[in-house]
Design an enzyme around this catalytic site. Structure first.
Site, mmCIF file in Angstrom:
data_model
loop_
_atom_site.group_PDB
_atom_site.id
_atom_site.type_symbol
_atom_site.label_atom_id
_atom_site.label_comp_id
_atom_site.label_asym_id
_atom_site.label_seq_id
_atom_site.Cartn_x
_atom_site.Cartn_y
_atom_site.Cartn_z
ATOM 1 N N THR A 45 0.829 -1.218 0.000
ATOM 2 C CA THR A 45 0.000 0.000 0.000
ATOM 3 C C THR A 45 0.856 1.257 0.000
ATOM 4 N N GLU B 73 -6.116 -5.632 4.181
ATOM 5 C CA GLU B 73 -6.169 -6.816 3.322
ATOM 6 C C GLU B 73 -7.306 -6.741 2.327
ATOM 7 N N GLY C 253 2.668 -2.836 8.259
ATOM 8 C CA GLY C 253 2.991 -3.096 9.658
ATOM 9 C C GLY C 253 4.468 -3.391 9.826
HETATM 10 C C1 LIG Z 1 -7.627 -12.584 17.869
HETATM 11 C C2 LIG Z 1 -8.363 -11.297 17.661
HETATM 12 C C3 LIG Z 1 -8.031 -10.623 16.300
HETATM 13 C C4 LIG Z 1 -8.823 -9.330 16.184
HETATM 14 C C5 LIG Z 1 -7.975 -8.289 15.519
HETATM 15 C C6 LIG Z 1 -7.035 -7.742 16.547
HETATM 16 C C7 LIG Z 1 -6.006 -7.074 16.249
HETATM 17 C C8 LIG Z 1 -5.680 -6.788 14.812
HETATM 18 C C9 LIG Z 1 -5.134 -5.383 14.725
HETATM 19 C C10 LIG Z 1 -4.463 -4.995 13.754
HETATM 20 C C11 LIG Z 1 -4.184 -5.942 12.694
HETATM 21 C C12 LIG Z 1 -4.981 -5.561 11.485
HETATM 22 C C13 LIG Z 1 -4.514 -5.780 10.382
HETATM 23 C C14 LIG Z 1 -3.174 -6.413 10.286
HETATM 24 C C15 LIG Z 1 -3.238 -7.666 9.552
HETATM 25 C C16 LIG Z 1 -2.955 -7.685 8.285
HETATM 26 C C17 LIG Z 1 -2.473 -6.460 7.583
HETATM 27 C C18 LIG Z 1 -3.064 -6.299 6.305
HETATM 28 C C19 LIG Z 1 -1.971 -6.221 5.268
HETATM 29 C C20 LIG Z 1 -2.446 -5.489 4.090
HETATM 30 O O1 LIG Z 1 -3.407 -4.779 4.111
HETATM 31 S S1 LIG Z 1 -1.526 -5.839 2.689
HETATM 32 C C21 LIG Z 1 -2.302 -4.893 1.442
HETATM 33 C C22 LIG Z 1 -3.659 -5.452 1.109
HETATM 34 N N1 LIG Z 1 -4.141 -4.828 -0.058
HETATM 35 C C23 LIG Z 1 -5.138 -5.346 -0.776
HETATM 36 O O2 LIG Z 1 -5.746 -6.337 -0.418
HETATM 37 C C24 LIG Z 1 -5.436 -4.643 -2.065
HETATM 38 C C25 LIG Z 1 -6.826 -4.970 -2.545
HETATM 39 N N2 LIG Z 1 -6.910 -4.825 -3.971
HETATM 40 C C26 LIG Z 1 -6.769 -5.913 -4.811
HETATM 41 O O3 LIG Z 1 -6.540 -7.044 -4.410
HETATM 42 C C27 LIG Z 1 -6.926 -5.669 -6.280
HETATM 43 O O4 LIG Z 1 -6.548 -4.353 -6.623
HETATM 44 C C28 LIG Z 1 -8.397 -5.902 -6.751
HETATM 45 C C29 LIG Z 1 -8.726 -7.364 -6.586
HETATM 46 C C30 LIG Z 1 -9.355 -5.036 -5.989
HETATM 47 C C31 LIG Z 1 -8.494 -5.536 -8.213
HETATM 48 O O5 LIG Z 1 -7.447 -6.168 -8.881
HETATM 49 P P1 LIG Z 1 -7.305 -5.951 -10.470
HETATM 50 O O6 LIG Z 1 -7.660 -4.548 -10.788
HETATM 51 O O7 LIG Z 1 -5.977 -6.452 -10.859
HETATM 52 O O8 LIG Z 1 -8.373 -6.979 -11.028
HETATM 53 P P2 LIG Z 1 -9.809 -6.633 -11.642
HETATM 54 O O9 LIG Z 1 -10.731 -6.127 -10.586
HETATM 55 O O10 LIG Z 1 -9.617 -5.823 -12.870
HETATM 56 O O11 LIG Z 1 -10.280 -8.118 -12.028
HETATM 57 C C32 LIG Z 1 -9.628 -8.766 -13.119
HETATM 58 C C33 LIG Z 1 -9.721 -10.261 -12.886
HETATM 59 O O12 LIG Z 1 -8.769 -10.652 -11.889
HETATM 60 C C34 LIG Z 1 -9.431 -11.436 -10.908
HETATM 61 N N3 LIG Z 1 -8.709 -11.254 -9.657
HETATM 62 C C35 LIG Z 1 -8.496 -10.113 -8.995
HETATM 63 N N4 LIG Z 1 -7.759 -10.365 -7.891
HETATM 64 C C36 LIG Z 1 -7.530 -11.698 -7.870
HETATM 65 C C37 LIG Z 1 -6.837 -12.563 -6.996
HETATM 66 N N5 LIG Z 1 -6.244 -12.108 -5.885
HETATM 67 N N6 LIG Z 1 -6.765 -13.866 -7.286
HETATM 68 C C38 LIG Z 1 -7.367 -14.327 -8.402
HETATM 69 N N7 LIG Z 1 -8.050 -13.564 -9.281
HETATM 70 C C39 LIG Z 1 -8.124 -12.261 -9.013
HETATM 71 C C40 LIG Z 1 -10.824 -10.918 -10.869
HETATM 72 O O13 LIG Z 1 -11.691 -11.868 -10.308
HETATM 73 C C41 LIG Z 1 -11.078 -10.704 -12.355
HETATM 74 O O14 LIG Z 1 -11.382 -11.945 -12.914
HETATM 75 P P3 LIG Z 1 -12.396 -11.989 -14.201
HETATM 76 O O15 LIG Z 1 -11.816 -11.062 -15.228
HETATM 77 O O16 LIG Z 1 -12.403 -13.438 -14.579
HETATM 78 O O17 LIG Z 1 -13.717 -11.494 -13.692
HETATM 79 C C1 LIG Z 2 -4.313 -1.708 10.586
HETATM 80 C C2 LIG Z 2 -3.867 -1.706 9.153
HETATM 81 C C3 LIG Z 2 -2.774 -2.477 8.788
HETATM 82 C C4 LIG Z 2 -2.328 -2.463 7.468
HETATM 83 N N1 LIG Z 2 -1.209 -3.196 7.139
HETATM 84 C C5 LIG Z 2 -0.751 -3.139 5.868
HETATM 85 C C6 LIG Z 2 0.434 -3.861 5.506
HETATM 86 O O1 LIG Z 2 1.056 -4.491 6.341
HETATM 87 N N2 LIG Z 2 0.876 -3.785 4.229
HETATM 88 C C7 LIG Z 2 0.202 -3.062 3.266
HETATM 89 O O2 LIG Z 2 0.650 -3.041 2.121
HETATM 90 N N3 LIG Z 2 -0.941 -2.379 3.571
HETATM 91 C C8 LIG Z 2 -1.428 -2.408 4.840
HETATM 92 N N4 LIG Z 2 -2.569 -1.721 5.160
HETATM 93 C C9 LIG Z 2 -3.229 -0.905 4.141
HETATM 94 C C10 LIG Z 2 -4.535 -1.538 3.651
HETATM 95 O O3 LIG Z 2 -4.258 -2.650 2.867
HETATM 96 C C11 LIG Z 2 -5.294 -0.460 2.865
HETATM 97 O O4 LIG Z 2 -5.692 0.522 3.773
HETATM 98 C C12 LIG Z 2 -6.512 -1.076 2.184
HETATM 99 O O5 LIG Z 2 -6.087 -1.894 1.124
HETATM 100 C C13 LIG Z 2 -7.475 -0.001 1.652
HETATM 101 O O6 LIG Z 2 -6.816 0.862 0.764
HETATM 102 P P1 LIG Z 2 -6.853 2.454 1.038
HETATM 103 O O7 LIG Z 2 -6.546 2.657 2.459
HETATM 104 O O8 LIG Z 2 -6.012 3.102 0.003
HETATM 105 O O9 LIG Z 2 -8.371 2.869 0.840
HETATM 106 P P2 LIG Z 2 -9.033 3.207 -0.618
HETATM 107 O O10 LIG Z 2 -8.720 2.133 -1.536
HETATM 108 O O11 LIG Z 2 -8.658 4.595 -0.961
HETATM 109 O O12 LIG Z 2 -10.583 3.153 -0.238
HETATM 110 C C14 LIG Z 2 -11.179 4.269 0.366
HETATM 111 C C15 LIG Z 2 -12.647 4.137 0.118
HETATM 112 O O13 LIG Z 2 -12.888 4.165 -1.292
HETATM 113 C C16 LIG Z 2 -13.783 3.092 -1.643
HETATM 114 N N5 LIG Z 2 -13.382 2.461 -2.910
HETATM 115 C C17 LIG Z 2 -12.138 2.294 -3.373
HETATM 116 N N6 LIG Z 2 -12.152 1.615 -4.529
HETATM 117 C C18 LIG Z 2 -13.462 1.333 -4.783
HETATM 118 C C19 LIG Z 2 -14.141 0.630 -5.819
HETATM 119 N N7 LIG Z 2 -13.470 0.047 -6.834
HETATM 120 N N8 LIG Z 2 -15.493 0.524 -5.738
HETATM 121 C C20 LIG Z 2 -16.174 1.075 -4.707
HETATM 122 N N9 LIG Z 2 -15.588 1.747 -3.693
HETATM 123 C C21 LIG Z 2 -14.250 1.870 -3.743
HETATM 124 C C22 LIG Z 2 -13.534 2.041 -0.555
HETATM 125 O O14 LIG Z 2 -14.731 1.315 -0.395
HETATM 126 C C23 LIG Z 2 -13.179 2.818 0.669
HETATM 127 O O15 LIG Z 2 -14.315 3.058 1.447
HETATM 128 C C24 LIG Z 2 -3.025 -1.708 6.485
HETATM 129 C C25 LIG Z 2 -4.150 -0.953 6.850
HETATM 130 C C26 LIG Z 2 -4.580 -0.964 8.178
HETATM 131 C C27 LIG Z 2 -5.779 -0.143 8.550
#
Ligand SMILES: CCCCC/C=C\C/C=C\C/C=C\C/C=C\CCCC(=O)SCCNC(=O)CCNC(=O)[C@H](O)C(C)(C)COP(=O)(O)OP(=O)(O)OC[C@H]1O[C@@H](n2cnc3c(N)ncnc32)[C@H](O)[C@@H]1OP(=O)(O)O
Ligand SMILES: Cc1cc2nc3c(=O)[nH]c(=O)nc-3n(C[C@H](O)[C@H](O)[C@H](O)COP(=O)(O)OP(=O)(O)OC[C@H]3O[C@@H](n4cnc5c(N)ncnc54)[C@H](O)[C@@H]3O)c2cc1C
Length: 572
Positions: free
Chosen positions: A53, A335, A92
């Site tokens: 991110t 995520e 993180g």
């Molecule tokens: C025990 C108690 C626990 C409670 C909690 C307590 C404490 C916790 C506290 C803090 C901890 C909290 C959090 C910490 C933990 C973890 C940290 C988080 C780490 C992160 O936060 S780390 C960054 C994560 N950041 C994302 O998560 C980015 C999301 N954004 C995307 O992921 C892509 O940007 C997407 C998917 C939106 C668009 O991607 P795109 O633009 O490239 O694709 P597009 O929409 O055009 O789709 C074209 C074709 O690709 C297919 N497709 C897409 N993605 C695929 C995949 N993954 N696998 C297989 N196919 C896929 C589609 O299904 C479609 O398929 P088709 O064409 O067939 O329809």
């Molecule tokens: C506690 C915490 C830990 C994290 N840890 C990590 C980490 O370790 N590594 C890492 O890489 N990232 C990490 N992140 C970042 C996290 O993955 C991003 O915050 C998350 O992917 C959302 O992206 P953004 O913050 O840019 O929000 P944006 O993508 O800007 O979204 C903002 C708003 O816009 C709306 N929006 C965006 N796109 C669309 C769409 N296509 N259609 C409709 N609405 C849309 C969303 O619904 C949302 O409400 C962490 C975040 C948090 C809060």
């Protein structure tokens, strides 16, 4: 996961080393590269962050701005942050803890961009922990919760890394700069799919923690008069308290079982993918995205219901509930932000619906879409039968998916571009996807309680919990079930009265059901949820330890209150 969430003390955190950095090496590195980094990561000889991110982009991964440009003359990649918004932001551990990071960057070679890929970058010296040359690091500042984690920022000023630091299990760049395509461009996203799957268990654990705290406290807390002159009852005797807590308790079990399915699915599909069979990837992505979005959203709301059900003491950090809520709220954004993830599931459902319209038999979690009859069969249903309840949820989801898809087709027939039609139907699509995931959770819950190897008396309790969860869902979303007459008003009334009966049925087992989560006091970190139930004396001890109580008269009296009081008295 709970252990991994334990930070090593304020200001640093290696949660992401375990749940994101190390799995990325496991999933995206070649065998050669694993030999170099995996053991170092597993032995914590290096500490890593998952740096994807940026300040300007989190959801839209294809819009990330960090670049990795291949230089064939030196066989190196040049990692660069070209703009302020390309600054890596949120990862993180990135601020102060990690000395390595997997950096997601746009890969350029021979003047062409091949999209986001993962690169291993050392960001701090292993000698003195100073940032490496060209790397600027820092913490992003206080957050809603989890301030023990140093979520950080990073900027790269033309930092050079060897070609071999591109994680090359799927895509590759040869020494001369030739790019070798991966079997699917989405394999670079595999760690996100894995992590979303683990969020389902995190949600289940969080809701289990919150319901453990609230149910135990509701047996300790006595308040008001149910009958004049009688002793104050345990607040868990109030039906409203049961209505608040027991659906959350049932959801915790439902999500726990859903996470079992998710883990099993992830294992079998990634196993097939190892052998080159990519056919399960789309279903795995849709299921993990939908379950992550649904379970984390319900969990965050559910924890706040538990907090409110504990009155004032629920609002105190002594309860552990505000911290749980803050952590669970993070899971709704991290995520993959929940709205965006549920839209990904909707995209898959629309595609599957079109395939079923074209005569294809659907399988997996969407099989019901082609099997469910469009014409509702109204009539007196047995609302205590699990099969009836599962069928109702599947009918609701199939109807809503069909409605959203047909709405979209209608918009396109009026001449709208597909993307515009999608956007103008996206609220319908989200609701349909939520209904789909809800029906999966209900079906999976019912199948688990019917097949899990337990004593029949335990199965009876779990069956009641599954009925309670399903009946609560039907009464909370009654309109969806009434819309096409599939359920009648009489069915909904029957569901409501059966739900009340289930609340009373679950009451005697409520404490046993939360004790069964076996969450130690050290994990719960809650005075209200203590296993020994000795809330009041420990609440007093907890309060006495407040920093404000270090002195009898706080220094702020002499600085602010005393002169203020004096001047007001002087005016009398
Ligand atoms: C025990 C108690 C626990 C409670 C909690 C307590 C404490 C916790 C506290 C803090 C901890 C909290 C959090 C910490 C933990 C973890 C940290 C988080 C780490 C992160 O936060 S780390 C960054 C994560 N950041 C994302 O998560 C980015 C999301 N954004 C995307 O992921 C892509 O940007 C997407 C998917 C939106 C668009 O991607 P795109 O633009 O490239 O694709 P597009 O929409 O055009 O789709 C074209 C074709 O690709 C297919 N497709 C897409 N993605 C695929 C995949 N993954 N696998 C297989 N196919 C896929 C589609 O299904 C479609 O398929 P088709 O064409 O067939 O329809
Ligand atoms: C506690 C915490 C830990 C994290 N840890 C990590 C980490 O370790 N590594 C890492 O890489 N990232 C990490 N992140 C970042 C996290 O993955 C991003 O915050 C998350 O992917 C959302 O992206 P953004 O913050 O840019 O929000 P944006 O993508 O800007 O979204 C903002 C708003 O816009 C709306 N929006 C965006 N796109 C669309 C769409 N296509 N259609 C409709 N609405 C849309 C969303 O619904 C949302 O409400 C962490 C975040 C948090 C809060």
């Amino acid at each position: 996961m709970a252990a991994a969430l334990q930070t090593l003390g304020g200001g640093i955190g290696i949660t992401l080393h375990w749940i994101a950095f190390t799995p990325t090496i496991e999933q995206q590195a070649t065998e050669e590269q694993k030999k170099k980094w995996l053991k170092l990561a597993q032995d914590v000889a290096i500490v890593g962050a998952y740096a994807q991110t940026e300040m300007g982009h989190g959801t839209f991964v294809r819009g990330l701005e960090t670049t990795a440009t291949y230089d064939p003359s030196t066989q190196e990649f040049v990692i660069n942050s070209p703009t302020l918004t390309s600054t890596k932001w949120w990862p993180g551990g990135l601020g102060k803890t990690a000395n390595h990071a997997t950096v997601m960057a746009q890969l350029y070679t021979r003047g062409k961009c091949y999209g986001p890929h993962n690169f291993m970058v050392q960001i701090r010296s292993l000698e003195n922990h100073q940032p490496c040359p060209g790397v600027t690091l820092g913490d992003i500042g206080p957050k809603m919760e989890s301030n023990g984690n140093d979520n950080g920022f990073a900027r790269f000023d033309h930092v050079r890394i060897p070609r071999e630091n591109m994680l090359m299990k799927f895509a590759r760049v040869e020494a001369d700069g030739t790019y070798v395509q991966p079997p699917s461009s989405k394999l670079a996203y595999s760690n996100m799919v894995y992590l979303r799957g683990t969020f389902v268990m995190s949600a289940a654990q969080a809701l289990a923690s919150a319901t453990t705290i609230a149910v135990r406290y509701s047996c300790v807390r006595r308040q008001s008069e149910m009958k004049p002159g009688e002793p104050e009852p345990q607040i868990l005797e109030y039906q409203t308290q049961q209505y608040k807590l027991f659906p959350q308790l049932a959801a915790a079990y439902a999500f726990w079982f859903a996470s079992w399915f998710m883990t099993q699915q992830h294992g079998s599909i990634t196993g097939s993918m190892e052998k080159g069979d990519m056919s399960g990837l789309a279903e795995l992505h849709a299921l993990s995205a939908g379950l992550k979005s649904y379970t984390t959203a319900v969990t965050a709301r559910g924890i706040d219901v538990c907090r409110m059900a504990c009155g004032g003491h629920g609002y105190s950090h002594a309860s552990g509930l505000p911290a749980l809520f803050g952590g669970a709220a993070a899971l709704c954004t991290a995520e993959g932000e929940n709205t965006v993830m549920m839209l990904q599931t909707a995209r898959y459902l629309v595609k599957c619906f079109a395939q079923s319209q074209a005569g294809k038999r659907l399988t997996g979690t969407v099989a019901y879409l082609s099997a469910v009859q469009p014409s509702p069969v109204a009539g007196n249903r047995n609302m205590s039968d699990l099969g009836t309840l599962v069928a109702a949820f599947q009918h609701r989801a199939a109807r809503m998916v069909r409605h959203a898809a047909m709405q979209m087709q209608g918009e396109m027939q009026k001449g709208k571009a597909r993307e515009d039609a999608w956007n103008s139907c996206s609220v319908l699509l989200i609701k349909a996807a939520e209904a789909h995931v809800h029906s999966f959770v209900v079906r999976n819950f019912a199948e688990t309680v019917q097949t899990v190897e337990v004593d029949e008396s335990v199965r009876a309790v779990l069956t009641s919990l599954c009925q309670l969860y399903s009946l609560y869902g039907i009464t909370e979303h009654a309109g969806d079930f009434l819309k096409d007459g599939y359920l009648t008003g009489r069915d909904i009334d029957a569901a409501s009265s059966h739900l009340s009966a289930m609340l009373a049925r679950v009451r005697p087992d409520a404490v046993a059901l939360v004790d069964a989560f076996d969450l130690h006091d050290k994990i719960l970190r809650s005075v209200l949820g203590r296993y020994d139930g000795r809330v009041y004396e420990h609440l007093y001890e907890w309060a006495k330890k407040s920093p404000l109580n270090k002195s009898e008269v706080h220094e702020s009296y002499y600085k602010y209150l005393q002169p203020f009081l004096k001047s007001n008295r002087a005016k009398l």
